[in-house]
Motif scaffolding. Structure first.
Motif, PDB file in Angstrom:
ATOM      1  N   CYS A   1       0.833  -1.202   0.000  1.00 23.63           N
ATOM      2  CA  CYS A   1       0.000   0.000   0.000  1.00 23.63           C
ATOM      3  C   CYS A   1       0.865   1.249   0.000  1.00 23.63           C
ATOM      4  N   LEU A   2       0.228   2.341  -0.325  1.00 25.49           N
ATOM      5  CA  LEU A   2       0.837   3.657  -0.233  1.00 25.49           C
ATOM      6  C   LEU A   2       0.517   4.201   1.152  1.00 25.49           C
ATOM      7  N   LEU A   3       1.552   4.534   1.917  1.00 23.14           N
ATOM      8  CA  LEU A   3       1.366   5.037   3.279  1.00 23.14           C
ATOM      9  C   LEU A   3       1.164   6.544   3.311  1.00 23.14           C
TER      10      LEU A   3
ATOM     11  N   ALA B   1       7.022   9.998  -1.513  1.00 27.40           N
ATOM     12  CA  ALA B   1       6.032   8.957  -1.218  1.00 27.40           C
ATOM     13  C   ALA B   1       6.667   7.931  -0.301  1.00 27.40           C
ATOM     14  N   HIS B   2       5.809   7.263   0.460  1.00 23.88           N
ATOM     15  CA  HIS B   2       6.227   6.189   1.351  1.00 23.88           C
ATOM     16  C   HIS B   2       5.257   5.040   1.138  1.00 23.88           C
ATOM     17  N   ALA B   3       5.812   3.856   0.901  1.00 28.44           N
ATOM     18  CA  ALA B   3       4.994   2.670   0.658  1.00 28.44           C
ATOM     19  C   ALA B   3       5.369   1.582   1.652  1.00 28.44           C
ATOM     20  N   GLN B   4       4.468   0.630   1.795  1.00 29.25           N
ATOM     21  CA  GLN B   4       4.702  -0.505   2.682  1.00 29.25           C
ATOM     22  C   GLN B   4       4.856  -1.769   1.859  1.00 29.25           C
ATOM     23  N   VAL B   5       5.822  -2.610   2.266  1.00 31.01           N
ATOM     24  CA  VAL B   5       6.067  -3.906   1.647  1.00 31.01           C
ATOM     25  C   VAL B   5       6.140  -4.944   2.759  1.00 31.01           C
TER      26      VAL B   5
ATOM     27  N   GLY C   1       8.417 -12.122   5.899  1.00 30.82           N
ATOM     28  CA  GLY C   1       7.443 -11.700   6.904  1.00 30.82           C
ATOM     29  C   GLY C   1       7.707 -10.326   7.474  1.00 30.82           C
ATOM     30  N   SER C   2       8.901  -9.775   7.253  1.00 35.52           N
ATOM     31  CA  SER C   2       9.179  -8.439   7.779  1.00 35.52           C
ATOM     32  C   SER C   2       8.404  -7.383   6.987  1.00 35.52           C
ATOM     33  N   VAL C   3       8.050  -6.314   7.676  1.00 35.09           N
ATOM     34  CA  VAL C   3       7.290  -5.231   7.052  1.00 35.09           C
ATOM     35  C   VAL C   3       8.230  -4.041   6.904  1.00 35.09           C
ATOM     36  N   LEU C   4       8.336  -3.555   5.684  1.00 34.94           N
ATOM     37  CA  LEU C   4       9.287  -2.497   5.347  1.00 34.94           C
ATOM     38  C   LEU C   4       8.566  -1.230   4.904  1.00 34.94           C
ATOM     39  N   ARG C   5       9.224  -0.106   5.185  1.00 38.27           N
ATOM     40  CA  ARG C   5       8.767   1.199   4.703  1.00 38.27           C
ATOM     41  C   ARG C   5       9.752   1.626   3.631  1.00 38.27           C
ATOM     42  N   VAL C   6       9.246   1.889   2.435  1.00 36.88           N
ATOM     43  CA  VAL C   6      10.084   2.305   1.314  1.00 36.88           C
ATOM     44  C   VAL C   6       9.775   3.771   1.031  1.00 36.88           C
ATOM     45  N   SER C   7      10.812   4.600   1.060  1.00 35.08           N
ATOM     46  CA  SER C   7      10.652   6.041   0.852  1.00 35.08           C
ATOM     47  C   SER C   7      11.304   6.453  -0.455  1.00 35.08           C
ATOM     48  N   ALA C   8      10.660   7.335  -1.172  1.00 34.60           N
ATOM     49  CA  ALA C   8      11.198   7.893  -2.413  1.00 34.60           C
ATOM     50  C   ALA C   8      11.006   9.402  -2.374  1.00 34.60           C
TER      51      ALA C   8
END
Length: 159
Positions: A22-24, A31-35, A98-105
Motif C-alpha cells: 500500500c501507499l502510506l 512517497a512512502h509505501a509498505q512492503v 514476513g518483515s514489514v518495510l517502509r520504502v521512501s522515495a
C-alpha cells in the motif's frame, strides 16, 4: 492523514510483479509505501529476499508516487521505466520473510522530458535504521506502450 486507494489504482503492475502492499503517504515531492516481504514466491531465496530486490521496491514506490500524482490531477496512470541506480548500499544481504518495510522515495528532479531522479531508502516499518538506500533514475514517456513497441522494432533487448 490522507486516505489512499488500493495500490493498484496508482500503478500498472499486476499479479506477482506488484510487490507493494500500500501507499502510506504521498506529497508533491515524496512517497512512502509498505512492503511485506513474502514467505514464498518470486525472487525469494533460502536466506530471504535478496537486498537487490529493494531496487524494485524503490522503483515501484516511485511508480506509486507518479500514479498518485496522475490520479490527483485526473490523468491516467502511465507506464514508466527504471533506468538505473547510483550509490546503492545495503546493510543486509537479504530482507527477512514476513518483515514489514517502509520504502521512501524523495523526488530530486523530474524533467519535462520524463526523466527523473529519486533518493530512496528502505527501513523496517516504525524504525529509524536504514536497510538499503540508493538514488534511482526513471523515465516516464508520454506513451509507454508505443515506446516499448518502438524498442521492439529496433531489436533492442532481443537475442
Amino acid at each position: 492523514m490522507n486516505a489512499f486507494l488500493p495500490i493498484e489504482n496508482y500503478m500498472p503492475h499486476r499479479g506477482v510483479m506488484l510487490l507493494l502492499d500500500c501507499l502510506l503517504d504521498a506529497s508533491a515531492d515524496s512517497a512512502h509505501a509498505q512492503v511485506t516481504v513474502p514467505r514464498d514466491g518470486l525472487f525469494l531465496q533460502d536466506a530471504g529476499m535478496p537486498a537487490w530486490v529493494g531496487l524494485e521496491y524503490m522503483a515501484q514506490t516511485v511508480a506509486a508516487w507518479a500514479g498518485w500524482q496522475a490520479v490527483q490531477a485526473g490523468r491516467p496512470v502511465k507506464l514508466g521505466f527504471l533506468l538505473g541506480t547510483r550509490k546503492f548500499q545495503a546493510a543486509c544481504a537479504h530482507f527477512s520473510p514476513g518483515s514489514v518495510l517502509r520504502v521512501s522515495a524523495h523526488c530530486e528532479l523530474v524533467g519535462t522530458n520524463g526523466l527523473g531522479m529519486f533518493d530512496c531508502r528502505i527501513q523496517p516499518l516504525g524504525e529509524d535504521s536504514v536497510l538499503a538506500q540508493a538514488r534511482i533514475s526513471v523515465y516516464e514517456p508520454d506513451n509507454g506502450s508505443a515506446f516499448i513497441q518502438a524498442l521492439e522494432q529496433e531489436g533492442v533487448g532481443q537475442a
